[in-house]
Each structure stands twice: as structure tokens, then as C-alpha cells.
Design an enzyme around this catalytic site. Structure first.
Site, PDB file in Angstrom:
ATOM      1  N   HIS A 286       0.826  -1.208   0.000  1.00  0.00           N
ATOM      2  CA  HIS A 286       0.000   0.000   0.000  1.00  0.00           C
ATOM      3  C   HIS A 286       0.859   1.256   0.000  1.00  0.00           C
ATOM      4  O   HIS A 286       1.885   1.314   0.675  1.00  0.00           O
ATOM      5  CB  HIS A 286      -0.925   0.005   1.214  1.00  0.00           C
ATOM      6  CG  HIS A 286      -2.047  -0.981   1.111  1.00  0.00           C
ATOM      7  ND1 HIS A 286      -2.368  -1.589  -0.067  1.00  0.00           N
ATOM      8  CD2 HIS A 286      -2.896  -1.463   2.034  1.00  0.00           C
ATOM      9  CE1 HIS A 286      -3.397  -2.410   0.132  1.00  0.00           C
ATOM     10  NE2 HIS A 286      -3.726  -2.360   1.404  1.00  0.00           N
TER      11      HIS A 286
ATOM     12  N   LYS B 117     -13.412   4.359   7.483  1.00  0.00           N
ATOM     13  CA  LYS B 117     -13.854   5.391   6.547  1.00  0.00           C
ATOM     14  C   LYS B 117     -15.372   5.324   6.359  1.00  0.00           C
ATOM     15  O   LYS B 117     -16.032   6.346   6.171  1.00  0.00           O
ATOM     16  CB  LYS B 117     -13.155   5.197   5.208  1.00  0.00           C
ATOM     17  CG  LYS B 117     -13.557   6.170   4.115  1.00  0.00           C
ATOM     18  CD  LYS B 117     -12.647   6.026   2.913  1.00  0.00           C
ATOM     19  CE  LYS B 117     -13.157   6.847   1.744  1.00  0.00           C
ATOM     20  NZ  LYS B 117     -14.245   6.195   1.017  1.00  0.00           N
TER      21      LYS B 117
END
Length: 975
Positions: free
Chosen positions: A156, A636
Site C-alpha cells: 500500500h 472510513k
């Protein structure tokens, strides 16, 4: 049960969280070294850029901390031309890089100063529990047989520093360490000072920014860089210390045990990354094996130097070793002829020479893509480990126990941990890709009344359950052509089979299905895997495979232990036969990523394990079921409070379901580096899991800057891994039942549910505000993130409309961090705590903080994030960059921030944040002195480049990117 460190009311070590130190003595040493390096940095930038730059740096720094100097500072920065913006940003960024490596060095020393390590303290605690009758004496040995901590290095994009910079910083740390060595001669002072100045000068001359975006193979090289260092410099001593600590309580760690292994996603994570193709996956595996064989070769070279035992001194070797050497001579006569004259009476050295020859042949075979030749090269690490164990047993039988259980056992432990490839590669793909492929296949068959894509979940599930039970091949001996997307997905599975054939079972173990929402999402890939020759539910390999290539592929996937993986432990099984002759060369892993999926995780696993065909595959994998929990997207999606609570509850349900089905649960925690993505101290996070969740095996992601922060220095890598390993042992052995009465835990659950509901409501109200997206895009440099070239994966999901849903969790956190709002790490917590307190749970919240590790760890992480946030700096971003119509949103954010600080202080009993960690609080305040100028410069450059649009000076854009790098370094965090 005996009390454990995690069950006592104790605070986290804030210094460990931040990468800094926690004692006044060490803090003074850090400040002294930082001043020394700062002086050298000032000299370097004066040499290269002139004294005027140093004057500008100091002027900006002083103005940035002035109470009423905002207008004057803005005027100064607006006058900084493009040529000066770059070195100005670099100066502050370099300061933080030097400060960070200095803190890491002294953090390592601070932990080393302690009288005993975590493993020793833990084994003493286990011994006490056995002695007082609260622990079954046989349980520690039973757990050790399946113990496996696996940090998984992901690809990532959150590491903002280049490896070239990291190498230089490690060199600086080595010089600082050498300068403080009391054993060195005083005459070295001048030489070390000169070398240190040289390295700081090298740092100034090194470009912090990547020229182009890294490819997956580049990310794999970065992972192998750290893995090679860890495995050669850290693992041998750490695993030996584990051996010794366990021996003190009468527990023997099996030779075949793998208490610590590593995983990687680089080259295997396809979800949302079109750059990861099947060819790239094979390229990365070859790269990993190249490095892995190099590490093993180094270990064997060391054994050649150490195993000098002569038969004229120690007597005869064992019959087993004698027979093995005879077989070696027959298989590799050229090796025998070369070394027999030198090692005629040194059989252990001779044996090592044969092993080294096979390692060289393995490297050559893999480079050429040739099939495995038994006796000539290695297919799996167990072949090499068996040879080392044969040598160890022979040495031990001839009074050579010290050497047998010293260098030889260390080599065995290292080989078991590293394998031939350093790390096991995970594959990840989105659930929709598998359904699209099955849709293409079924629609070509024409058997369904409606297109496959039109089926609802129950109909899809019924179809796939029947398909697996029926065992017919969907694809014939010559598969029909598939649409491009479907062909790519199926090619991935056939590539996995090719990889297992070439590199050996175990090189890939887990196939992770992103966005798992139903049982059909897992069964879809299982059906495709059957077609690709990776699994079978009742016949030998190839018999159920339509492609007709698995049966003659070089490994017998259905031949029981012949297709086993690199070890014989129960948590890492290969293609062994399961119930009814089922076999499976890989395991299938549901990934639950949002609150909705987390709430359904337990019931989904129940229905999945209830399917006889799937259950037989789990049995073939040693009755181990892996489940991945996604922290980033759930946070999120619903805010940090709901995310953490739903993950905690999901673990309980998954634990109970696995137990009911007689399955060992291996949880894979997809934690990011920041608190907003599940980050925080690994040891604390492991101990904060529900009781009974951990029973030996666990996987945890290591991402971005966390990797360099934890592993750049071998001494720090050792301590981080020991803390995590001790936490896994503690949770698996000492936290198998609840530490609290059921009624107390039930009350806490009710209170936490109320906190979570109110917190989620506040967070969802914020993200639903139509002003939020334009506010976020304007107030943060998130749109500029892609230009940093810090990862191969795109920052946005493909095919989106540009809204919040399209943005990945990493840039979401990254952006808020840069503007010092750090919203994902705390927003909603205050509303949640306030609601519970208003309902009369104030005293209970305080008791939860004192006595519940989950809640204490959660609030500790939130407190750290609140301490790093600075809404005064954030207001400068908003007032300068955000449209007045959306700027009022900062008042909403400020109100929740103040509420959260007040509620956290109330629950923890503090009068200010980090009251119990004054050294750390002061460290953050010092950092702010140098962060404030970078923030001011970033705001100025954002305003200027955005105003100029496509005509912006490239040098201004470069300066802007350098401020992003510098702020990430200053906060020790990106996303």
C-alpha cells in the site's frame, strides 16, 4: 488465572507508540544528538545553497511560532520564488528525517536498558500460572506447536521516503551508535565526526522524491530489503531466546515449529491495481526466491565455518547421516569429488557442501523455469530442514549438544521462518471479478434460464453449492475463449497453480476475497479454483479439472503429504487429503471491510463451514480457516469508534463459530499505519482482542512508513517483533477465558454499543454533508498525493464519479493528516462518550478504561491522535484554501474536537492530553516548532499552484511535494 500485564490497569507506553522515548535521560540524549545533526545540516545547506538559505530557514521558523505573525509569515512565503521554495522545504524535511532516526536509535537503547525482555517476563508469568493451578501444565506446549505470528508486508502506498534516503539514515544511526560506544578509542572522535558530516551531506544531496511511480516488482524489492535484514540480523537470536525462555518452564519448541514467519502482498494484491498481472506475480516470486536462496546460502556458509567436528575427534556419525551422505554422493558426484579431499573427516562440512550445491541448483532451476529434480535441487524448504535436522541429531548423539542446539538449531529456525522465498505471497482479488468470470462461463454453457449476473445471492449460492457437490468440470479439456476480464481472472488462478508447481506448495497459501458479502462470494472462487486445478472435493488432482493440466504439472496436489507446504505445523498445510479425499493447495479467505459485512461475519462463516464441500476443503488445509478483518474501509465507512467496536464483536462471533465447527481460526488483521486505519502499538492491539480469539496463529499487515519505522534498525526490529511475539503467546495461553464476570462484560458491551451508535451518528452526519467533499479536497493536498509516486496502486477506485466513495482509505487519512486535522483518528468519539455519560454511564466508562484492555487501548490511540492534531494550523489551510461556503465546516469539526478532548480527559482522569507522558508531550511540542513552517509553506504553495493551474511552475509543484514529505516525516505518519 494468574494476572497478566494486560489484565492489570496500566497505560500504554506512549513513547513506543510515537517512536520516541519516554524517559528524561533518554530525551536529553535525543536532544543532544539532534542538535549535533542539526548543526551539521545547517553547515551542509550553507555549503550547497548559501548562508542566505539558512537565514531564511531561521526567519520562517521564528515567524511560524509567533502569536501574531501570520500575515508577516504569509508575505514572506509568498515572496519565496520557485528556486528557493525547494531548498526551503528540503531543509525542514531533512531535519525531521534526522530527528526521527535519532529517536529510533535512542528508543532502541531505552528498551535495551531494561533488565529483562518481554519473553522472559512472560514465561515467568506462565510458570506462576501453572504453579498456582490456574493453567493446565500441558497447554503451553500444545499452543507452541501451532504458534505462528506472521507480519505481512503490503504494497500500500504510504511510505513517503525513498530507500536511498532510508539507507543513508541507517548509516547515520550506525555512526551515532558507534560514537556512544564506551569501548572505542578516543582517537576515533575526529574520524567519526567527519564521517557523520559526510553522511549528512550525502542526505542533503539525495533527492527525496521518486522520479517515477514504483512498479510491483520495485515494491517487492523493498520488502525483501527489510526481510533479508530481519531474517539474517534479528531472527536467529530472537528465536533462540524464545527457545531458551520456553525451556526454563519445561516447554520444548518443536524443531518443525514456525513461531515467526513473514508474508507479502507485493505482486499479489490485484484488488484495484491493474499493474499486478499474472506475469508480475511470477516475476515477484522469482525475485523473492532469489533473495531467499541468497539468505539461506549465507546461513549455510556460516555453518561450513562452524561445523568443524572431525570423526577423528568426536567419533562416528549417525547411520542416518551416513546413508544421506551416500545418497548425496550418488546424486551429486561432482560435489563429492570436489570436497571429499578437504572434508574426508569432516562429514558435517561435507553435508553442508551438498546443501549449498542444491541451493545453487534451485536458483538455476527457477531462473530457467525447469521442473524440480529430486536429489538435485529443492522444491520445498522441508527438504533442506530435514537434512539440517539429520545433522543436528547426529551431533547431539555424539556429545555435541551445544553445537547441535546452537548454530545448527539457529539455522533450522531461520530456514523454517524464511523458507526459500523469505515470505509467503498472498493473492487478493475483488469478489466481483470471480462472479464476472463465472458469468461468462455459465452464459456460454447456456444452462441457466437467465444470465448468471441476473441471479440474486440465494440463487447464486444454490447454484454454486450444487456445482461443488456435483464435481463436474465446467470447462472442457480445451477451455472456450472467455472475455478479456474473465480470462484475466481465470489466468490468475492458473498462474497460482503454475507457481505452486514451480516453487512448491506453500509459496502461496491464502487467496483473499475483497468485499466478501455472502457465502457465494467465497464459493465462486472455489469453483474457479477447482477448474484451475487448485482444489478438489473428492477425487485426485486433475480428475475434477476441466483444464487438464494439473495432473501432470510436476507436483501431486492430491497426494497427501507429498504436496504439503514448507512445514508440518497445523497452521500451514498444503494439499493434503481431507474428508472424503478432498484436497486443497490454497486456502480461501473472506475479507470483511465495512460495518455491514463485519456485523454479518459470524453468520457468514457459519453458513460457509456448514457446506459439506467447503468444509472438506478446510479439513484438507489442517482444519484452519483464515478470516481477514479490514480496519481502513470500515473506519472510513462508519468512523473509528464503530469500526473498532464492530471488529471487536466480529472477532467474538468468528471465535465461537470456529469452535463450534472444530476449526482453528487464523485472524488476519488488515491494520494501517495511522490510528484512523487501525494503527497503534502491535502488542497492545494483540492483547486487546477478545478472550479466546487467538489460539496460536495470527497475521497482521505492516504497511508503508510503519515498516521503516519498526524495521530500519535491527535492534528496533528485534524489540518490535519480541513484543508482538510475546503478546501472541500471552493471548493464546493466558487469555483463553474472560477476565471479567459475564454480567460485567455484558454491561460494558451495552455501554460500548451506546458509545458506538452515537459516535457513528456524528461521523455519518459529517460525511453526509454535501460540503465535506469540496472542503476535504480544498483543505488538504490529497489531489497532489498521486504525484509523490509512493506506490503502484492508484489512489482512487476505477470507474468512480470523483466522490468520497471512490477515494481509498489511505489518501482519505493522508489528506487529513497533512492539514493537521487527523479527523479519521478521533471524529465522533466525543459524541459517543458524551452520549454514554449523559445516560448515566460516566463511572462505568472510567472503570472500563481501568479494567478493559480493548477500551483502554482504543482511547490511548485516540488520545495520541488528538495530541498530534492542531486545529489552529488547520484553520490557516481552511481560511486560505477553502471556499467560504464550505469553510464553516471547520467549526463543526472544532466543536467535535473540543468535545472529544474533554470526554477523553474525563474518562482517563487527566487534566491535559498526555499528562502521564510529559516527555512525549514535550517532544511533540518541539516538533511543532519545525512543523509549523512546513505547514505555512505548504499552504502558500497550494494556493499558488492551484491559482496557476496547468501553468504552475514545476519547481513550485516540486516544492509542494517536498512539504508533503516533510510533514509526513514530522508527524511520523502518512496514512
Amino acid at each position: 488465572m494468574a494476572s497478566s500485564p494486560s489484565s492489570r490497569s496500566q497505560a500504554q507506553d506512549p513513547g513506543g507508540f510515537s517512536g520516541g522515548v519516554s524517559s528524561d535521560t533518554r530525551h536529553a540524549a535525543v536532544r543532544a544528538d539532534v542538535r549535533r545533526l542539526g548543526t551539521l545540516l545547517g553547515e551542509a545547506l550553507t555549503r550547497h545553497e548559501g548562508a542566505e538559505l539558512l537565514d531564511l530557514v531561521e526567519r520562517v521558523r521564528l515567524l511560524a511560532r509567533g502569536e501574531d505573525a501570520g500575515a508577516e509569515l504569509a508575505a514572506v512565503l509568498d515572496e519565496v520564488d520557485a528556486s528557493r521554495a525547494i531548498p526551503l522545504a528540503r531543509a525542514f524535511s531533512a531535519y525531521f528525517q534526522l530527528a526521527n532516526i535519532t529517536e529510533q536509535l535512542h528508543r532502541s537503547r531505552e528498551i535495551s536498558d531494561r533488565s529483562s525482555g518481554r519473553l522472559q517476563a512472560l514465561t515467568e508469568q506462565i510458570a506462576d500460572a501453572v504453579a498456582d493451578g490456574s493453567l493446565d501444565p500441558g497447554l503451553p506446549a500444545e499452543v507452541m506447536r501451532r504458534l505462528e505470528l506472521r507480519p505481512v508486508f503490503t504494497a500500500h502506498p504510504t511510505e513517503a521516503s525513498r530507500r536511498s534516503v532510508l539507507d543513508t539514515l541507517r548509516g547515520i544511526a550506525d555512526l551515532l551508535d558507534a560514537a556512544d560506544d564506551p569501548r572505542r578509542p578516543g582517537a576515533d572522535d575526529e574520524r567519526l565526526a567527519r564521517r557523520l558530516a559526510e553522511m549528512v551531506d550525502v542526505l542533503w544531496q539525495t533527492d527525496e522524491l521518486r522520479v517515477e511511480r514504483p512498479k510491483p516488482a520495485d515494491e517487492a524489492r523493498s520488502a525483501t530489503y527489510y526481510l533479508g535484514s530481519i531474517i539474517t540480523e534479528v531472527l536467529p537470536d530472537l528465536l533462540e531466546d524464545l527457545d531458551r525462555a520456553l525451556a526454563r518452564i519445561g516447554v520444548e519448541l518443536p524443531v518443525t515449529a514456525r513461531p515467526l514467519t513473514f508474508g507479502s502482498w507485493a505482486g499479489g494484491d490485484r484488488d484495484g491495481n491493474p499493474n499486478v498481472t499474472p506475469a508480475v506475480t511470477l516475476e515477484v516470486l522469482n525475485l523473492q526466491h532469489e533473495f531467499g536462496i541468497r539468505v539461506l546460502t549465507t546461513a549455510l556458509d556460516r555453518l561450513v565455518r562452524e561445523l568443524t567436528a572431525s570423526t577423528r575427534v568426536v567419533g562416528e556419525i549417525s547411520a542416518g547421516l551416513r546413508a544421506a551422505l551416500a545418497a548425496d554422493r550418488a546424486a551429486l558426484p561432482e560435489v563429492y569429488d570436489r570436497f571429499i579431499r578437504l572434508n574426508a573427516e569432516e562429514p558435517y562440512r561435507l553435508k553442508c557442501s551438498f546443501i549449498l550445491a542444491r541451493l545453487a541448483a534451485t536458483r538455476a532451476r527457477l531462473a530457467a523455469g525447469s521442473p524440480h529434480v529430486p536429489g538435485k535441487d529443492y522444491l520445498r524448504i522441508t527438504e533442506l530442514v530435514d537434512e539440517l535436522e539429520l545433522m543436528r541429531a547426529s551431533l547431539a548423539a555424539s556429545h555435541g549438544e551445544l553445537v547441535a542446539n546452537g548454530p545448527l538449531l539457529r539455522a533450522i529456525r531461520t530456514a523454517n521462518a524464511a523458507g526459500l522465498s523469505l515470505a509467503t505471497l498472498d493473492i487478493r482479488e475483488h469478489a466481483d471479478a470471480h462472479h464476472a468470470t463465472l458469468g461468462a462461463i455459465y452464459d456460454q454453457l447456456g444452462e441457466l434460464d437467465v444470465p448468471y449476473a441476473s441471479l440474486d445471492r440465494p440463487a447464486r449460492l444454490a447454484l454454486l453449492v450444487a456445482e461443488l457437490a456435483g464435481r463436474r468440470p465446467l470447462l472442457g479439456a480445451v477451455p472456450p475463449p472467455l472475455p478479456e476480464r474473465a480470462a484475466r481472472t481465470f489466468e490468475l488462478l492458473t498462474t497460482v497453480r503454475r507457481a505452486l508447481d514451480l516453487y512448491g506448495d506453500g509459496v502461496i497459501e491464502s487467496y483473499i476475497v475483497s468485499m466478501t458479502r455472502g457465502v457465494d462470494d467465497i464459493l465462486a472462487v472455489v469453483v474457479l479454483a477447482r477448474e484451475a486445478g487448485l482444489v478438489g472435493t473428492g477425487r485426485s488432482a486433475g480428475a475434477e479439472t476441466g483444464t487438464g493440466t494439473a495432473a501432470g504439472s510436476g507436483t501431486a496436489a492430491g497426494s497427501g503429504t507429498a504436496a504439503g507446504t514448507s512445514t508440518s505445523t497445523s497452521t500451514s498445510t498444503g494439499g493434503a487429503a481431507g474428508t472424503g479425499g478432498a484436497w486443497a493447495r490454497i486456502g480461501f479467505v473472506p475479507l470483511f471491510e465495512t460495518v455491514t459485512e463485519l456485523r454479518a461475519a459470524g453468520s457468514l462463516l457459519e453458513r460457509l463451514l456448514a457446506d459439506p464441500s467447503y468444509r472438506s476443503l478446510v479439513a484438507a488445509r489442517g482444519d484452519v480457516q483464515e478470516v481477514m478483518l479490514g480496519y481502513s474501509d470500515s473506519s472510513k465507512d462508519a468512523g473509528i469508534t464503530a469500526s473498532q467496536w464492530e471488529i471487536h464483536k466480529a472477532q467474538r462471533e468468528l471465535r465461537d463459530t470456529a469452535r463450534a465447527h472444530g476449526v482453528v481460526l487464523r485472524l488476519f488483521h488488515g491494520r494501517g499505519g495511522s490510528v484512523g486505519r487501525g494503527g497503534g502499538p502491535s502488542g497492545e492491539a494483540i492483547l486487546a482482542q477478545p478472550y479466546g480469539t487467538l489460539d496460536g496463529p495470527i497475521k497482521v499487515t505492516e504497511q508503508g512508513e510503519v515498516i521503516s519505522d519498526k524495521y530500519i534498525l535491527p535492534s528496533l526490529a528485534r524489540q518490535n517483533l519480541e513484543i508482538a511475539l510475546a503478546a501472541v503467546v500471552e493471548a493464546s495461553v493466558l487469555h483463553r477465558t474472560s477476565r471479567q464476570p459475564d454480567q460485567v462484560l455484558a454491561g460494558w458491551d451495552d455501554t460500548m454499543a451506546a458509545v458506538s451508535e452515537a459516535a457513528q451518528g456524528a461521523y455519518r452526519a459529517l460525511v453526509a454533508d454535501p460540503a465535506l467533499v469540496p472542503f476535504f479536497l480544498a483543505a488538504t493536498p490529497v489531489d497532489e498525493l498521486g504525484n509523490l509516486n509512493i506506490g503502484s496502486r492508484p489512489a482512487r477506485r476505477p470507474g468512480g464519479t470523483g466522490g468520497l466513495a471512490d477515494l481509498r482509505a489511505i489518501p482519505w487519512v493522508f489528506g487529513w493528516t497533512q492539514s493537521r486535522i487527523l479527523l479519521p483518528g478521533w471524529f465522533g468519539v466525543g459524541s459517543g462518550l458524551a452520549a454514554a455519560r449523559a445516560a448515566g454511564a460516566g463511572d462505568e466508562l472510567a472503570e472500563m478504561y481501568r479494567s478493559w484492555h480493548f477500551f483502554r487501548t482504543f482511547l490511548g490511540n485516540v488520545q495520541m491522535t488528538l495530541a498530534k492534531a492542531d486545529l489552529t494550523i488547520a484553520r490557516h489551510y481552511v481560511s486560505t484554501l477553502v471556499d467560504p461556503e464550505q469553510a464553516g465546516l471547520l467549526d463543526v469539526i472544532r466543536a467535535e474536537y473540543d468535545r472529544t478532548v474533554g470526554e477523553v480527559l474525563g474518562v482517563t482522569g487527566q487534566s491535559e492530553l498526555l499528562e502521564t507522558a510529559p516527555v512525549l508531550r514535550h517532544t511533540l511540542q518541539v516538533r511543532d516548532v519545525y512543523l509549523a513552517p512546513l505547514h505555512a509553506l505548504q499552504v502558500s504553495l497550494l494556493a499558488r499552484t492551484r491559482a496557476a493551474g496547468d501553468d504552475a511552475d514545476p519547481r513550485l509543484r516540486r516544492g509542494l511535494l517536498l512539504t508533503i514529505n516533510g510533514i509526513a516525516a514530522g508527524l511520523r505518519n502518512t496514512g
